[in-house]
Design a protein around this motif. Structure first.
Motif, PDB file in Angstrom:
ATOM      1  N   GLU A 157      -5.908   6.364  -7.939  1.00 22.22           N
ATOM      2  CA  GLU A 157      -6.278   7.770  -7.775  1.00 22.22           C
ATOM      3  C   GLU A 157      -7.788   7.960  -7.882  1.00 22.22           C
ATOM      4  O   GLU A 157      -8.415   7.612  -8.882  1.00 22.22           O
ATOM      5  CB  GLU A 157      -5.590   8.624  -8.852  1.00 22.22           C
ATOM      6  N   GLY A 158      -8.396   8.478  -6.812  1.00 23.08           N
ATOM      7  CA  GLY A 158      -9.805   8.841  -6.823  1.00 23.08           C
ATOM      8  C   GLY A 158     -10.775   7.690  -6.697  1.00 23.08           C
ATOM      9  O   GLY A 158     -11.991   7.892  -6.769  1.00 23.08           O
ATOM     10  N   ALA A 159     -10.291   6.469  -6.516  1.00 26.20           N
ATOM     11  CA  ALA A 159     -11.188   5.310  -6.452  1.00 26.20           C
ATOM     12  C   ALA A 159     -11.716   5.102  -5.033  1.00 26.20           C
ATOM     13  O   ALA A 159     -11.069   5.485  -4.057  1.00 26.20           O
ATOM     14  CB  ALA A 159     -10.454   4.060  -6.922  1.00 26.20           C
ATOM     15  N   PRO A 160     -12.887   4.470  -4.881  1.00 20.48           N
ATOM     16  CA  PRO A 160     -13.421   4.192  -3.542  1.00 20.48           C
ATOM     17  C   PRO A 160     -12.519   3.233  -2.774  1.00 20.48           C
ATOM     18  O   PRO A 160     -11.953   2.312  -3.360  1.00 20.48           O
ATOM     19  CB  PRO A 160     -14.780   3.532  -3.834  1.00 20.48           C
ATOM     20  N   PRO A 161     -12.371   3.428  -1.463  1.00 18.83           N
ATOM     21  CA  PRO A 161     -11.510   2.535  -0.675  1.00 18.83           C
ATOM     22  C   PRO A 161     -11.876   1.065  -0.819  1.00 18.83           C
ATOM     23  O   PRO A 161     -10.990   0.210  -0.900  1.00 18.83           O
ATOM     24  CB  PRO A 161     -11.731   3.018   0.768  1.00 18.83           C
ATOM     25  N   ALA A 162     -13.170   0.738  -0.850  1.00 16.30           N
ATOM     26  CA  ALA A 162     -13.572  -0.667  -0.950  1.00 16.30           C
ATOM     27  C   ALA A 162     -13.059  -1.293  -2.242  1.00 16.30           C
ATOM     28  O   ALA A 162     -12.638  -2.456  -2.262  1.00 16.30           O
ATOM     29  CB  ALA A 162     -15.096  -0.786  -0.877  1.00 16.30           C
ATOM     30  N   ALA A 163     -13.097  -0.528  -3.328  1.00 20.33           N
ATOM     31  CA  ALA A 163     -12.610  -1.045  -4.606  1.00 20.33           C
ATOM     32  C   ALA A 163     -11.110  -1.310  -4.553  1.00 20.33           C
ATOM     33  O   ALA A 163     -10.623  -2.324  -5.060  1.00 20.33           O
ATOM     34  CB  ALA A 163     -12.945  -0.065  -5.730  1.00 20.33           C
ATOM     35  N   ILE A 164     -10.378  -0.396  -3.940  1.00 26.36           N
ATOM     36  CA  ILE A 164      -8.929  -0.573  -3.813  1.00 26.36           C
ATOM     37  C   ILE A 164      -8.603  -1.760  -2.918  1.00 26.36           C
ATOM     38  O   ILE A 164      -7.726  -2.575  -3.222  1.00 26.36           O
ATOM     39  CB  ILE A 164      -8.277   0.715  -3.271  1.00 26.36           C
ATOM     40  N   LEU A 165      -9.313  -1.882  -1.804  1.00 25.58           N
ATOM     41  CA  LEU A 165      -9.079  -3.007  -0.902  1.00 25.58           C
ATOM     42  C   LEU A 165      -9.329  -4.335  -1.606  1.00 25.58           C
ATOM     43  O   LEU A 165      -8.562  -5.293  -1.449  1.00 25.58           O
ATOM     44  CB  LEU A 165      -9.986  -2.895   0.326  1.00 25.58           C
ATOM     45  N   TYR A 166     -10.392  -4.403  -2.378  1.00 25.88           N
ATOM     46  CA  TYR A 166     -10.675  -5.637  -3.111  1.00 25.88           C
ATOM     47  C   TYR A 166      -9.562  -5.949  -4.103  1.00 25.88           C
ATOM     48  O   TYR A 166      -9.065  -7.083  -4.162  1.00 25.88           O
ATOM     49  CB  TYR A 166     -12.011  -5.507  -3.841  1.00 25.88           C
ATOM     50  N   GLY A 167      -9.149  -4.942  -4.871  1.00 24.73           N
ATOM     51  CA  GLY A 167      -8.079  -5.160  -5.843  1.00 24.73           C
ATOM     52  C   GLY A 167      -6.794  -5.622  -5.179  1.00 24.73           C
ATOM     53  O   GLY A 167      -6.129  -6.550  -5.662  1.00 24.73           O
ATOM     54  N   VAL A 168      -6.444  -4.995  -4.070  1.00 18.08           N
ATOM     55  CA  VAL A 168      -5.213  -5.368  -3.358  1.00 18.08           C
ATOM     56  C   VAL A 168      -5.317  -6.786  -2.802  1.00 18.08           C
ATOM     57  O   VAL A 168      -4.342  -7.545  -2.802  1.00 18.08           O
ATOM     58  CB  VAL A 168      -4.915  -4.348  -2.249  1.00 18.08           C
ATOM     59  N   SER A 169      -6.508  -7.176  -2.337  1.00 15.20           N
ATOM     60  CA  SER A 169      -6.661  -8.535  -1.807  1.00 15.20           C
ATOM     61  C   SER A 169      -6.425  -9.566  -2.904  1.00 15.20           C
ATOM     62  O   SER A 169      -5.866 -10.641  -2.652  1.00 15.20           O
ATOM     63  CB  SER A 169      -8.057  -8.725  -1.194  1.00 15.20           C
ATOM     64  N   LYS A 170      -6.828  -9.251  -4.130  1.00 16.41           N
ATOM     65  CA  LYS A 170      -6.589 -10.173  -5.236  1.00 16.41           C
ATOM     66  C   LYS A 170      -5.113 -10.194  -5.630  1.00 16.41           C
ATOM     67  O   LYS A 170      -4.571 -11.249  -5.990  1.00 16.41           O
ATOM     68  CB  LYS A 170      -7.471  -9.798  -6.435  1.00 16.41           C
ATOM     69  N   ILE A 171      -4.449  -9.046  -5.568  1.00 13.94           N
ATOM     70  CA  ILE A 171      -3.003  -9.016  -5.810  1.00 13.94           C
ATOM     71  C   ILE A 171      -2.293  -9.909  -4.796  1.00 13.94           C
ATOM     72  O   ILE A 171      -1.403 -10.703  -5.149  1.00 13.94           O
ATOM     73  CB  ILE A 171      -2.469  -7.580  -5.735  1.00 13.94           C
ATOM     74  N   MET A 172      -2.678  -9.822  -3.533  1.00 16.23           N
ATOM     75  CA  MET A 172      -2.036 -10.652  -2.508  1.00 16.23           C
ATOM     76  C   MET A 172      -2.322 -12.135  -2.737  1.00 16.23           C
ATOM     77  O   MET A 172      -1.440 -12.979  -2.568  1.00 16.23           O
ATOM     78  CB  MET A 172      -2.501 -10.213  -1.117  1.00 16.23           C
ATOM     79  N   GLY A 173      -3.543 -12.459  -3.142  1.00 10.29           N
ATOM     80  CA  GLY A 173      -3.847 -13.854  -3.450  1.00 10.29           C
ATOM     81  C   GLY A 173      -2.983 -14.379  -4.579  1.00 10.29           C
ATOM     82  O   GLY A 173      -2.471 -15.509  -4.518  1.00 10.29           O
TER      83      GLY A 173
END
Length: 340
Positions: A157-173
């Motif tokens: 909630e309310g976070a920058p898209p780039a930060a979310i994309l980075y976090g999700v990429s690590k979840i996928m890894g």
């Protein structure tokens, strides 16, 4: 309670270890420690798009070091690089700023690149993989509070898209590691780093970059900038502690697990600025200047902390470098670089 399955513990004195993304802050310190631990050979793999030879220049010429230019997006490169390798430390990835600037490349490298490395490890029967993840897997924003434990949820909630994309990429890894373990028996340990800082610091991170920016301003006689009231929370871990965690994970019997690798305690932005001012012996007063809307700052806001007790139990690791010491070491290194 069912006893947790244990995996392969590498005997570092007999092992060949490959570090992907080696020409970096964490990679170079991990290589130093592996040599101290007696590793038979340490392969420093990097495509040098972001990595710098400066970070590993002190290692070049060591008979137990091999520098290899290769790309995560080329599976044949990785198949050749991992042949007869016992363990892999997978550090190579785009960080949050990369997801803001070049999201296509960042998604490819962080997800397909990780998959390529895991596939190469499967084919060549690598004994163990240490995957560098991040506390970004807990997300960002207003929903974060309390202890960010390893089984916690993801917040966006309310976070920058780039930060979310980075976090999700690590979840996928992380989940690719789990899949390769379940389907192929590949042993792995995920280490969720807090913001890493320390000697050989680069200018590509978000929070650690703030330390350098503050130091640069103070040395020029300019007031340091506070993005808010100075009470927002930051979570750092010194690079020497991260290197120890990487080596501890390789040498442990832990497998199929993710653990936090965090510093001894969190710090506020105001406290961090004061450490820099104290080091510089400056009486400048901080200036409150909110970041522009598109600025990426990680792990900020909210009363939360990142415990590391699970890492103590699973890989026998805990942090040693407190923030004051770590900042002093970083800035002393920086001054030495300027003098040199």
């Amino acid at each position: 309670m069912t006893e947790k399955k244990r995996g392969k513990a590498l005997n570092l004195g007999e092992s060949r270890i490959l570090i992907a993304g080696a020409a970096s802050l964490v990679g170079s310190h991990t290589a130093d420690l592996l040599l101290e631990a007696g590793a038979r050979e340490v392969i420093l793999l990097d495509n040098f798009a972001f990595g710098s030879m400066d970070a590993i220049a002190h290692l070049v010429g060591n008979p137990r070091i091999k520098v290899l230019r290769a790309d995560l997006m080329r599976l044949p490169d990785l198949l050749a690089a991992t042949e007869n390798v016992d363990g892999v430390v997978h550090l190579a990835a785009y960080m949050t700023l990369g997801f803001a600037q070049t999201p296509w490349q960042a998604v490819d490298v962080n997800i397909r690149g990780a998959q390529n490395m895991l596939e190469a490890c499967r084919v060549n029967k690598v004994g163990k993989v240490v995957f560098a993840s991040s506390n970004a897997v807990y997300g960002y924003g207003s929903g974060i509070h309390g202890a960010l434990v390893e089984n916690g949820p993801f917040h966006s909630e309310g976070a920058p898209p780039a930060a979310i994309l980075y976090g999700v990429s690590k979840i996928m890894g992380e989940q690719l590691c789990r899949q390769y373990h379940q389907k192929h028996g590949l042993d792995y340990v995920v280490l969720r780093y807090s913001t890493v800082y320390g000697e050989r610091q680069h200018y590509r991170a978000a929070n650690s970059l703030y330390i350098m920016e503050t130091y640069d301003r103070v040395k020029k006689g300019e007031r340091p900038l506070l993005p808010g009231d100075g009470k927002d929370t930051k979570h750092f871990v010194h690079v020497s502690d991260v290197a120890r965690a990487n080596v501890a994970a390789l040498g442990s019997t832990a497998t199929d697990i993710a653990v936090n690798v965090s510093g001894p305690e969190p710090i506020t932005t105001g406290e961090l600025v004061k450490l820099v001012l104290d080091y510089c012996k400056s009486d400048l007063q901080p200036e409150v200047k909110p970041d522009p809307p598109d600025t990426v700052r990680l792990t900020s806001g909210g009363a939360f902390h990142i415990p590391h007790e699970l890492a103590g139990r699973e890989i026998g690791w805990q942090p040693e470098v407190r923030m004051k010491e770590g900042v002093e070491r970083l800035l002393a290194w920086r001054e030495a670089q300027e003098a040199g």
